[in-house]
Structure formats: structure tokens, C-alpha cells
Design a protein around this motif. Structure first.
Motif, PDB file in Angstrom:
ATOM      1  N   ASP A   1       3.370 -32.233 -23.635  1.00  0.00           N
ATOM      2  CA  ASP A   1       3.404 -30.855 -24.133  1.00  0.00           C
ATOM      3  C   ASP A   1       3.634 -30.886 -25.644  1.00  0.00           C
ATOM      4  OD1 ASP A   1       3.938 -28.264 -24.790  1.00  0.00           O
ATOM      5  OD2 ASP A   1       5.714 -28.046 -23.505  1.00  0.00           O
ATOM      6  N   HIS A   2       2.594 -30.508 -26.393  1.00  0.00           N
ATOM      7  CA  HIS A   2       2.690 -30.605 -27.856  1.00  0.00           C
ATOM      8  C   HIS A   2       3.487 -29.444 -28.464  1.00  0.00           C
ATOM      9  CE1 HIS A   2      -0.633 -27.893 -27.210  1.00  0.00           C
ATOM     10  NE2 HIS A   2      -0.568 -27.529 -28.472  1.00  0.00           N
TER      11      HIS A   2
ATOM     12  N   THR B   1       3.263 -26.050 -40.553  1.00  0.00           N
ATOM     13  CA  THR B   1       3.707 -26.421 -39.195  1.00  0.00           C
ATOM     14  C   THR B   1       4.388 -27.795 -39.144  1.00  0.00           C
ATOM     15  OG1 THR B   1       1.441 -27.148 -38.821  1.00  0.00           O
ATOM     16  CG2 THR B   1       2.046 -25.006 -37.913  1.00  0.00           C
ATOM     17  N   ASN B   2       3.909 -28.730 -39.974  1.00  0.00           N
ATOM     18  CA  ASN B   2       4.490 -30.094 -39.953  1.00  0.00           C
ATOM     19  C   ASN B   2       5.980 -30.076 -40.284  1.00  0.00           C
ATOM     20  OD1 ASN B   2       1.720 -32.162 -41.297  1.00  0.00           O
ATOM     21  ND2 ASN B   2       2.008 -31.179 -39.317  1.00  0.00           N
TER      22      ASN B   2
ATOM     23  N   THR C   1      -4.037 -28.195 -31.302  1.00  0.00           N
ATOM     24  CA  THR C   1      -3.637 -29.183 -30.289  1.00  0.00           C
ATOM     25  C   THR C   1      -3.885 -30.601 -30.810  1.00  0.00           C
ATOM     26  OG1 THR C   1      -4.611 -27.576 -28.778  1.00  0.00           O
ATOM     27  CG2 THR C   1      -3.816 -29.648 -27.816  1.00  0.00           C
ATOM     28  N   PRO C   2      -2.840 -31.353 -31.021  1.00  0.00           N
ATOM     29  CA  PRO C   2      -3.060 -32.713 -31.529  1.00  0.00           C
ATOM     30  C   PRO C   2      -3.397 -33.680 -30.392  1.00  0.00           C
ATOM     31  CG  PRO C   2      -0.720 -32.303 -31.331  1.00  0.00           C
ATOM     32  CD  PRO C   2      -1.408 -31.039 -30.866  1.00  0.00           C
TER      33      PRO C   2
ATOM     34  N   ILE D   1      -1.813 -35.911 -41.055  1.00  0.00           N
ATOM     35  CA  ILE D   1      -2.579 -36.535 -39.968  1.00  0.00           C
ATOM     36  C   ILE D   1      -3.565 -35.491 -39.441  1.00  0.00           C
ATOM     37  CG2 ILE D   1      -2.459 -37.555 -37.659  1.00  0.00           C
ATOM     38  CD1 ILE D   1       0.526 -38.233 -38.265  1.00  0.00           C
ATOM     39  N   PHE D   2      -4.850 -35.795 -39.553  1.00  0.00           N
ATOM     40  CA  PHE D   2      -5.883 -34.884 -39.048  1.00  0.00           C
ATOM     41  C   PHE D   2      -6.634 -35.546 -37.887  1.00  0.00           C
ATOM     42  CE2 PHE D   2      -6.624 -31.159 -41.813  1.00  0.00           C
ATOM     43  CZ  PHE D   2      -5.702 -31.417 -42.822  1.00  0.00           C
ATOM     44  N   PRO D   3      -6.984 -34.760 -36.851  1.00  0.00           N
ATOM     45  CA  PRO D   3      -7.803 -35.333 -35.784  1.00  0.00           C
ATOM     46  C   PRO D   3      -9.256 -35.397 -36.246  1.00  0.00           C
ATOM     47  CG  PRO D   3      -7.309 -33.039 -35.309  1.00  0.00           C
ATOM     48  CD  PRO D   3      -6.668 -33.341 -36.627  1.00  0.00           C
ATOM     49  N   ALA D   4      -9.562 -36.381 -37.050  1.00  0.00           N
ATOM     50  CA  ALA D   4     -10.886 -36.480 -37.672  1.00  0.00           C
ATOM     51  C   ALA D   4     -11.101 -37.942 -38.070  1.00  0.00           C
ATOM     52  CB  ALA D   4     -10.942 -35.581 -38.900  1.00  0.00           C
TER      53      ALA D   4
END
Ligand code: PLP
Length: 421
Positions: free
Chosen positions: A36-37, A242-243, A251-252, A66-69
Motif C-alpha cells: 500500500d503506497h 509529496t516526497n 502510484t509508484p 525518483i521517476f517511474p521512467a
């Protein structure tokens, strides 16, 4: 069957210069049920991760993201968050990756001043210095540099570039592509005056692809307030918001975050300097093998040699792509292909990430067989032998071997056998 992989006994020997071999510690850390993020204890994973990422970038003042990319998005994140359309940036091109960042800068509407450099060389620090000195009105807003050009196996001197900019007191931001260098070879964000560092997960961080890792200096963070380039998903502002509480704006990928935790633990546990020294030593063994084969690296002189990847020039009569084809299909060894201008002319051995001497010998042995199969006149064992000699002569010290004493009864038996004789 759709998606079927060629089947080989044994594990594939992955020596592309990224993605790299994933160590067990990282693999197993990612095999977790979905988490659960938004859980109240999620920040206990995220906050220390971002803080420890700063240690890898070697910064006290910067802020990591940190990017989901992938690394390519990292280039865009760097520019879109600090520049406005029409802003002038200075860069150089000496391989496929320095070309692609140049191309991206153009495509997002920046005014790019390009210095073309022969492939095999790196960032032209003196030429950049000349252009920055001539830029009295400080029209150049960013200097863009590829630390490690993965297509040619060339590492540039970012420290010298940072010093040149500092000597001239030129205010341009210094942006560095460290996708194939950070976490493998020395990189010092604060000390070298780097404003935005871009990296990716699938090289020195030993993770699957899919994570762009960045760090912004306070100057680069401040630049976002005036930057007008369009951005939404890639806006660092949403991460800043948010960080700080240990969360993400969307959603990470939690398994990737768990993997990054394991990767950073491995890197810091080994010690960054030891990681860099290991990369140098493994790379040097490969370079000695290349010399023993009578071949040349693509890097034009030792000052450009990369400790993460060696691009090897095939003789003109040989198509390097055939060597790569044979290595994969016959010996289950994946090598890096030649890209763009050097397609068919080079094959590349990645020596970054989770490697040791014996893994490198597998790469060299596989390549040696493939080169001979492709008709190249390299002596069997010549490159492997040169690397073996180098690795042995620089091997770590270990405690002297002491033979274990045989158990008492065995000694008594031996004694009575001697008496009987
Ligand atoms: C030096 C360098 N920069 C950028 C990239 C692009 O990264 P990605 O493929 O993760 O988008 C790569 C990929 O190999 C690279 O080697």
C-alpha cells in the motif's frame, strides 16, 4: 509460442552496457506482495531512500528524485524543469547518447549550440570554455554534458568542465548525463559544481530499466520557478510537494523502490570507492585483452577510456554485428551492438554493475570464440590469458592457506601403516 525465448542451458551472460546483471539481493528484494503506497509506514521506505540517493550523487545540498521512467525521460526532466522555450544551451555530440540528448533539447524548443566532436573523443572542455568566455551576456543558460558516452566507451572530464565554468564565473547550469556512469565510476555532484545529474536504474544501480534517478542542486531547484517549458507528469514540483512526507504524486512501482533500497545497500556496503576501484580493475583486464587480440578500442586515447564499457573496433573486413550474432546464438553471451555511425563497426562489452573477474573472463572467452568463428585472426586464449594475468597480479590479498590437520585416528592409522612397512 508468442514471446518464446531461445532456450539455452545455463544463464545468459549479459554484457550489454546496460541493462546489466541483477544481483540476487536485488532480485529477491523485489519479490514482494503488492504494498500500500499510501500506508502510514510507507515513508519509512521512501525518506531514507531519497536521503541515501544523495550519497550516491555525492551531494549534501542537492535534492534527489525518483521517476517511474527511463534515462531518456531524465534528460527531459532536467531541461523542462529548468529552461524556457528559446533558451540557449551549449552541448557537444560524440556518440549516440550525446546525440539523443541534443536532439531532445531541440525538440522541446531550446536553442541548442552544438559542438560536433569526432566519435571516440569526449566533451571538448577547452572549446566550451572558449564559448562560455565569449558569452559576455550570459545567453547560455545551460551546459549539457554526457559523462559516459555508452556508444563509444568514452568518459569525459566533468570535474574540468565544472572548474572551467567556475573560473569564468559563468552562471549557466551544468547538466550531466550520468546514466552509464553514476554508481559505477566517480561522480561528485557538489564538488564538481553539477546542477542536474541524470541517471537510470538499469546500469550501475543493477536494477531493471524503468526508473529515472535525478538530483537537482539548489540553483537548479530555484530555476524551476522561472522555467516555462511545458511539463506535467515530469514536473519535479509535484515530487517536492509529496516526497517531503515520504510519498509520490502517483502510484509508484513499489518493487522497484524495494530493489533500489537493496541496490543502494549493496553499493554503500561495498563502499563507493571500492565500487569504483573494482570497475577500473575489471575494465583494465578487458583493455588488456583487447590489446592482446591486436584490436583497438573506439576511445581515441587512454584519457577517454571508460571503466563501464569498452567499445572495440572490428577490423574493416568484419561486420561487428555478425560477431554479436554468433556470441548470442552460439554461446549465450549478450554484447552491446554498435549504434548509429558505428553500427557494424564496433562491439561493446559492458563491465559495469554486479561483476567480478570470472564473469569478465566469461565475456572475453565468449567473445574470443565468436570472433574466431566470424573469421577474425585472434589467437585462442590470447585475450583471456592477458586478462587472467592482470587479474591475478592485482588480486586482493587473502589469509595464507593452512592445511587442516588430519583427525587423530587418521594420523594413528598412518603411523601404524608406516610401522608395518
Ligand atoms: C549514456 C546514456 N544516456 C542515456 C541513456 C538512455 O537511457 P534509457 O534507455 O534508460 O532511456 C542511455 C541508455 O543506454 C545511456 O547509455
Amino acid at each position: 509460442m508468442p514471446g518464446e525465448k531461445l532456450s539455452f542451458p545455463g544463464r545468459n551472460y549479459l554484457f550489454a552496457p546496460g541493462p546489466t546483471h541483477i544481483p540476487n539481493e536485488v532480485l529477491t528484494s523485489m519479490m514482494v506482495p503488492q504494498e500500500d503506497h499510501r500506508a502510514p509506514d510507507f515513508p519509512q521506505l521512501v525518506k531514507p531512500l531519497l536521503a541515501d540517493l544523495n550519497k550516491i550523487f555525492k551531494t549534501r545540498k542537492g535534492q534527489s528524485f525518483i521517476f517511474p521512467a527511463t534515462g531518456t525521460a531524465g534528460w527531459e526532466i532536467a531541461l523542462a524543469n529548468t529552461m524556457s522555450p528559446g533558451d540557449k544551451v551549449l552541448t557537444s555530440r560524440f556518440g549516440q547518447f550525446s546525440h539523443l540528448w541534443f536532439d531532445l533539447a531541440n525538440r522541446i524548443g531550446l536553442d541548442v549550440e552544438l559542438v560536433d566532436v569526432p566519435w571516440g573523443e569526449g566533451v571538448p572542455v577547452m572549446e566550451f570554455k572558449k564559448r562560455l568566455r565569449a558569452d559576455k551576456q550570459h545567453k547560455i543558460k545551460a551546459v549539457i554534458a554526457c559523462h559516459n558516452e555508452n556508444a563509444t566507451g568514452v568518459t569525459s572530464d566533468i570535474e574540468a568542465l565544472g572548474r572551467a565554468k567556475k573560473d569564468l564565473k559563468h552562471p549557466a547550469l551544468l547538466m550531466v548525463d550520468g546514466v552509464s556512469s553514476i554508481a559505477s565510476i566517480d561522480f561528485r555532484m557538489d564538488e564538481w559544481g553539477v546542477d542536474v545529474a541524470v541517471s537510470g536504474s538499469q546500469k550501475g544501480f543493477m536494477l531493471p530499466a524503468g526508473m529515472a534517478l535525478l538530483c537537482f542542486s539548489p540553483r537548479a531547484l530555484a530555476a524551476r520557478k522561472k522555467a516555462k517549458c511545458a511539463r506535467c507528469f515530469l514536473d519535479i514540483q509535484d515530487h517536492i510537494n509529496t516526497n517531503k512526507d515520504g510519498f509520490f504524486p502517483y502510484t509508484p512501482s513499489v518493487p522497484m523502490l524495494r530493489g533500489l533500497r537493496a541496490s543502494i545497500d549493496l553499493l554503500l556496503g561495498e563502499g563507493l570507492q571500492n565500487v569504483f576501484d573494482r570497475h577500473y580493475r575489471l575494465a583494465e583486464g578487458v583493455r588488456r585483452a583487447v590489446r592482446a587480440w591486436g584490436l583497438k578500442p573506439c576511445a581515441a586515447s587512454p584519457k577517454w577510456y571508460s571503466d563501464t564499457v569498452t567499445a572495440i573496433m572490428a577490423p574493416p573486413s568484419v561486420n561487428a554485428a555478425e560477431v554479436i550474432h554468433i556470441a548470442y546464438h552460439r554461446y549465450n553471451v549478450s554484447l552491446g551492438a554498435g549504434l548509429s555511425k558505428v553500427a557494424g563497426k564496433v562491439f561493446r562489452i559492458g563491465h559495469l554493475g554486479d561483476n567480478n573477474e570470472v564473469r569478465m573472463l566469461a565475456a572475453l572467452g565468449g567473445l574470443e570464440m565468436a570472433m574466431r568463428d566470424a573469421g577474425m585472426r585472434v589467437k585462442a586464449g590470447s585475450g583471456v590469458g592477458a586478462a587472467v594475468d592482470y587479474y591475478r597480479s592485482t588480486a586482493k590479498k587473502i589469509p595464507a592457506f593452512k592445511a587442516a590437520k588430519a583427525p587423530k585416528e587418521t594420523r594413528a592409522k598412518k603411523k601404524s601403516a608406516r610401522r608395518r612397512r
